[in-house]
Design a protein around this motif. Structure first.
Motif, mmCIF file in Angstrom:
data_model
loop_
_atom_site.group_PDB
_atom_site.id
_atom_site.type_symbol
_atom_site.label_atom_id
_atom_site.label_comp_id
_atom_site.label_asym_id
_atom_site.label_seq_id
_atom_site.Cartn_x
_atom_site.Cartn_y
_atom_site.Cartn_z
ATOM 1 N N GLY A 1 -26.553 -27.086 -49.509
ATOM 2 C CA GLY A 1 -26.406 -27.919 -48.335
ATOM 3 C C GLY A 1 -25.679 -27.202 -47.224
ATOM 4 O O GLY A 1 -25.244 -26.075 -47.359
ATOM 5 N N GLU A 2 -25.545 -27.873 -46.108
ATOM 6 C CA GLU A 2 -24.888 -27.286 -44.961
ATOM 7 C C GLU A 2 -23.390 -27.292 -45.151
ATOM 8 O O GLU A 2 -22.832 -28.073 -45.890
ATOM 9 N N SER A 3 -22.725 -26.453 -44.439
ATOM 10 C CA SER A 3 -21.270 -26.443 -44.459
ATOM 11 C C SER A 3 -20.782 -26.319 -43.037
ATOM 12 O O SER A 3 -20.965 -25.283 -42.406
ATOM 13 N N VAL A 4 -20.233 -27.399 -42.524
ATOM 14 C CA VAL A 4 -19.695 -27.364 -41.175
ATOM 15 C C VAL A 4 -18.236 -27.739 -41.264
ATOM 16 O O VAL A 4 -17.900 -28.798 -41.737
ATOM 17 N N GLY A 5 -17.370 -26.883 -40.850
ATOM 18 C CA GLY A 5 -15.954 -27.188 -40.985
ATOM 19 C C GLY A 5 -15.158 -26.730 -39.804
ATOM 20 O O GLY A 5 -15.661 -26.100 -38.888
ATOM 21 N N LEU A 6 -13.909 -27.072 -39.806
ATOM 22 C CA LEU A 6 -13.009 -26.748 -38.717
ATOM 23 C C LEU A 6 -11.877 -25.908 -39.254
ATOM 24 O O LEU A 6 -11.438 -26.061 -40.392
ATOM 25 N N HIS A 7 -11.356 -24.984 -38.420
ATOM 26 C CA HIS A 7 -10.289 -24.134 -38.879
ATOM 27 C C HIS A 7 -8.982 -24.885 -39.031
ATOM 28 O O HIS A 7 -8.191 -24.603 -39.923
ATOM 29 N N LEU A 8 -8.690 -25.811 -38.109
ATOM 30 C CA LEU A 8 -7.425 -26.514 -38.121
ATOM 31 C C LEU A 8 -7.668 -28.009 -38.134
ATOM 32 O O LEU A 8 -8.386 -28.532 -37.312
ATOM 33 N N PRO A 9 -6.997 -28.746 -39.020
ATOM 34 C CA PRO A 9 -7.181 -30.194 -39.026
ATOM 35 C C PRO A 9 -6.431 -30.906 -37.921
ATOM 36 O O PRO A 9 -6.809 -31.982 -37.524
ATOM 37 N N THR A 10 -5.331 -30.360 -37.409
ATOM 38 C CA THR A 10 -4.568 -31.006 -36.345
ATOM 39 C C THR A 10 -4.205 -29.987 -35.283
ATOM 40 O O THR A 10 -4.036 -28.806 -35.573
ATOM 41 N N LEU A 11 -4.070 -30.474 -34.071
ATOM 42 C CA LEU A 11 -3.698 -29.640 -32.948
ATOM 43 C C LEU A 11 -2.881 -30.467 -31.973
ATOM 44 O O LEU A 11 -3.299 -31.560 -31.592
ATOM 45 N N SER A 26 -22.409 -22.646 -41.363
ATOM 46 C CA SER A 26 -22.878 -21.681 -42.365
ATOM 47 C C SER A 26 -24.370 -21.391 -42.278
ATOM 48 O O SER A 26 -24.820 -20.370 -42.795
ATOM 49 N N ASN A 27 -25.135 -22.272 -41.623
ATOM 50 C CA ASN A 27 -26.583 -22.089 -41.610
ATOM 51 C C ASN A 27 -27.009 -21.271 -40.398
ATOM 52 O O ASN A 27 -26.967 -21.753 -39.265
ATOM 53 N N SER A 28 -27.420 -20.057 -40.634
ATOM 54 C CA SER A 28 -27.820 -19.188 -39.532
ATOM 55 C C SER A 28 -29.083 -19.683 -38.835
ATOM 56 O O SER A 28 -29.403 -19.233 -37.736
ATOM 57 N N ALA A 29 -29.794 -20.626 -39.466
ATOM 58 C CA ALA A 29 -30.999 -21.184 -38.848
ATOM 59 C C ALA A 29 -30.695 -22.343 -37.903
ATOM 60 O O ALA A 29 -31.589 -22.816 -37.192
ATOM 61 N N SER A 30 -29.446 -22.794 -37.870
ATOM 62 C CA SER A 30 -29.095 -23.891 -36.962
ATOM 63 C C SER A 30 -29.346 -23.471 -35.521
ATOM 64 O O SER A 30 -28.984 -22.368 -35.111
ATOM 65 N N ASP A 31 -29.979 -24.371 -34.774
ATOM 66 C CA ASP A 31 -30.380 -23.985 -33.429
ATOM 67 C C ASP A 31 -29.870 -24.929 -32.353
ATOM 68 O O ASP A 31 -30.177 -24.760 -31.164
ATOM 69 N N TYR A 32 -29.078 -25.913 -32.752
ATOM 70 C CA TYR A 32 -28.578 -26.874 -31.768
ATOM 71 C C TYR A 32 -27.246 -27.383 -32.259
ATOM 72 O O TYR A 32 -27.099 -27.740 -33.439
ATOM 73 N N PHE A 33 -26.271 -27.449 -31.351
ATOM 74 C CA PHE A 33 -24.907 -27.801 -31.716
ATOM 75 C C PHE A 33 -24.349 -28.806 -30.717
ATOM 76 O O PHE A 33 -24.649 -28.743 -29.526
ATOM 77 N N ILE A 34 -23.526 -29.703 -31.250
ATOM 78 C CA ILE A 34 -22.958 -30.759 -30.416
ATOM 79 C C ILE A 34 -21.474 -30.889 -30.726
ATOM 80 O O ILE A 34 -21.058 -30.737 -31.883
ATOM 81 N N TRP A 35 -20.712 -31.235 -29.718
ATOM 82 C CA TRP A 35 -19.319 -31.644 -29.887
ATOM 83 C C TRP A 35 -19.209 -33.136 -29.583
ATOM 84 O O TRP A 35 -19.745 -33.617 -28.582
ATOM 85 N N VAL A 70 -20.888 -14.535 -35.818
ATOM 86 C CA VAL A 70 -19.933 -14.971 -36.832
ATOM 87 C C VAL A 70 -20.073 -16.456 -37.134
ATOM 88 O O VAL A 70 -19.234 -17.044 -37.820
ATOM 89 N N LYS A 71 -21.113 -17.070 -36.610
ATOM 90 C CA LYS A 71 -21.381 -18.491 -36.842
ATOM 91 C C LYS A 71 -20.160 -19.345 -36.510
ATOM 92 O O LYS A 71 -19.604 -20.066 -37.359
ATOM 93 N N HIS A 72 -19.751 -19.265 -35.268
ATOM 94 C CA HIS A 72 -18.542 -19.943 -34.827
ATOM 95 C C HIS A 72 -18.809 -20.647 -33.502
ATOM 96 O O HIS A 72 -19.479 -20.119 -32.618
ATOM 97 N N LEU A 73 -18.249 -21.824 -33.404
ATOM 98 C CA LEU A 73 -18.404 -22.676 -32.220
ATOM 99 C C LEU A 73 -17.011 -23.097 -31.784
ATOM 100 O O LEU A 73 -16.156 -23.391 -32.633
ATOM 101 N N SER A 74 -16.768 -23.134 -30.487
ATOM 102 C CA SER A 74 -15.474 -23.627 -30.025
ATOM 103 C C SER A 74 -15.649 -24.551 -28.830
ATOM 104 O O SER A 74 -16.626 -24.459 -28.081
ATOM 105 N N LEU A 75 -14.685 -25.438 -28.707
ATOM 106 C CA LEU A 75 -14.640 -26.377 -27.586
ATOM 107 C C LEU A 75 -13.344 -26.120 -26.836
ATOM 108 O O LEU A 75 -12.276 -26.173 -27.443
ATOM 109 N N GLN A 76 -13.442 -25.847 -25.575
ATOM 110 C CA GLN A 76 -12.272 -25.640 -24.739
ATOM 111 C C GLN A 76 -12.151 -26.808 -23.781
ATOM 112 O O GLN A 76 -13.108 -27.161 -23.103
ATOM 113 N N ILE A 77 -10.968 -27.391 -23.748
ATOM 114 C CA ILE A 77 -10.679 -28.487 -22.824
ATOM 115 C C ILE A 77 -9.642 -27.994 -21.841
ATOM 116 O O ILE A 77 -8.536 -27.589 -22.240
ATOM 117 N N ALA A 78 -9.965 -28.015 -20.581
ATOM 118 C CA ALA A 78 -9.045 -27.546 -19.546
ATOM 119 C C ALA A 78 -8.121 -28.682 -19.111
ATOM 120 O O ALA A 78 -8.524 -29.843 -19.050
#
Lengths: 110, 114
Positions: A1-11, A26-35, A70-78
């Motif tokens: 199955g897929e594995s989608v996780g976050l590095h930190l649980p709290t910020l 983890s899935n290199s075939a993923s082609d669409y991402f949402i926050w 590196v199969k990494h996604l980030s969200l930046q909030i200004a």
């Protein structure tokens, strides 16, 4: 199955600072991402999305970065505001089904 | 906000009783989904629908059934509720006619099985 996780649980961030929330997939075939943003007692709210043919996408005060190597996604909030306090999680899809991360809880300190 | 209404918003019931949750949309979207959200887990797909009377199972479908007799309504039924089905249930909709599109969520139903 897929594995989608976050590095930190709290910020925790000071009001006015920038926030960065990370997500690994983890899935290199993923082609669409949402926050999504989820406030207490409410459903997930769409923030921003990005397709795999892009590296960066900007919205109002938010930026999503995608590093496919590196199969990494980030969200930046200004200029984080108290109203940004919520749980944020990412989602990915390689077809009809979405896979969701467990989320990072963002607390904005006044 | 996407026009998605879930009912009821809260429900407490006993083990063994049938429970039906309703999702109603006003967006005329083709796809509708039922998820459950539990601590330590991301949203997990229970069932989804890709049209009237067209449904399919998700990863955690055991103990659940769904029906979609109209575009706007998607029902989730627990035939005989168990304590393990205590959760927050979310309905989502999407319109993916041409390309990937985000799913939009209702505000959830908090279900407690005693």
């Amino acid at each position: 199955g897929e594995s989608v996780g976050l590095h930190l649980p709290t910020l925790s961030v000071q009001e006015g600072d920038n926030s960065i929330i990370n997500c690994a997939y983890s899935n290199s075939a993923s082609d669409y991402f949402i926050w999504y943003k989820q406030e207490s007692g409410k459903g997930p709210q769409f923030i921003i999305d990005i397709r795999s043919n892009m590296d960066k996408r900007q919205g109002q005060r938010v930026t999503v970065l995608l590093n496919k190597t590196v199969k990494h996604l980030s969200l930046q909030i200004a200029a984080t505001q108290p109203g940004d306090s919520a749980v944020y999680f990412c989602a990915e899809t390689a077809g009809n089904q979405f896979y969701f991360g467990t989320g990072t809880s963002l607390t904005v300190i006044p | 906000d996407a026009g998605i209404t879930q009912s009821p918003r809260h429900k407490v019931t006993e083990t063994g009783t049938p429970v039906t949750l309703r999702c109603h949309q006003t967006e005329n979207h083709r796809y509708m989904y039922w998820y459950r959200q539990d601590p330590g887990h991301g949203l997990r797909l229970i069932h989804y629908s890709y049209g009237v009377k067209d449904t399919d199972k998700g990863e955690v479908s055991d103990g659940y059934s769904v029906s979609r007799s109209k575009t706007e309504d998607f029902l989730l039924t627990l035939e005989s509720a168990t304590s393990s089905q205590t959760s927050v249930y979310f309905c989502a909709i999407s319109d993916r006619r041409n390309s990937n599109q985000p799913q939009h969520f209702g505000d959830g139903t908090r279900l407690s099985i005693l």
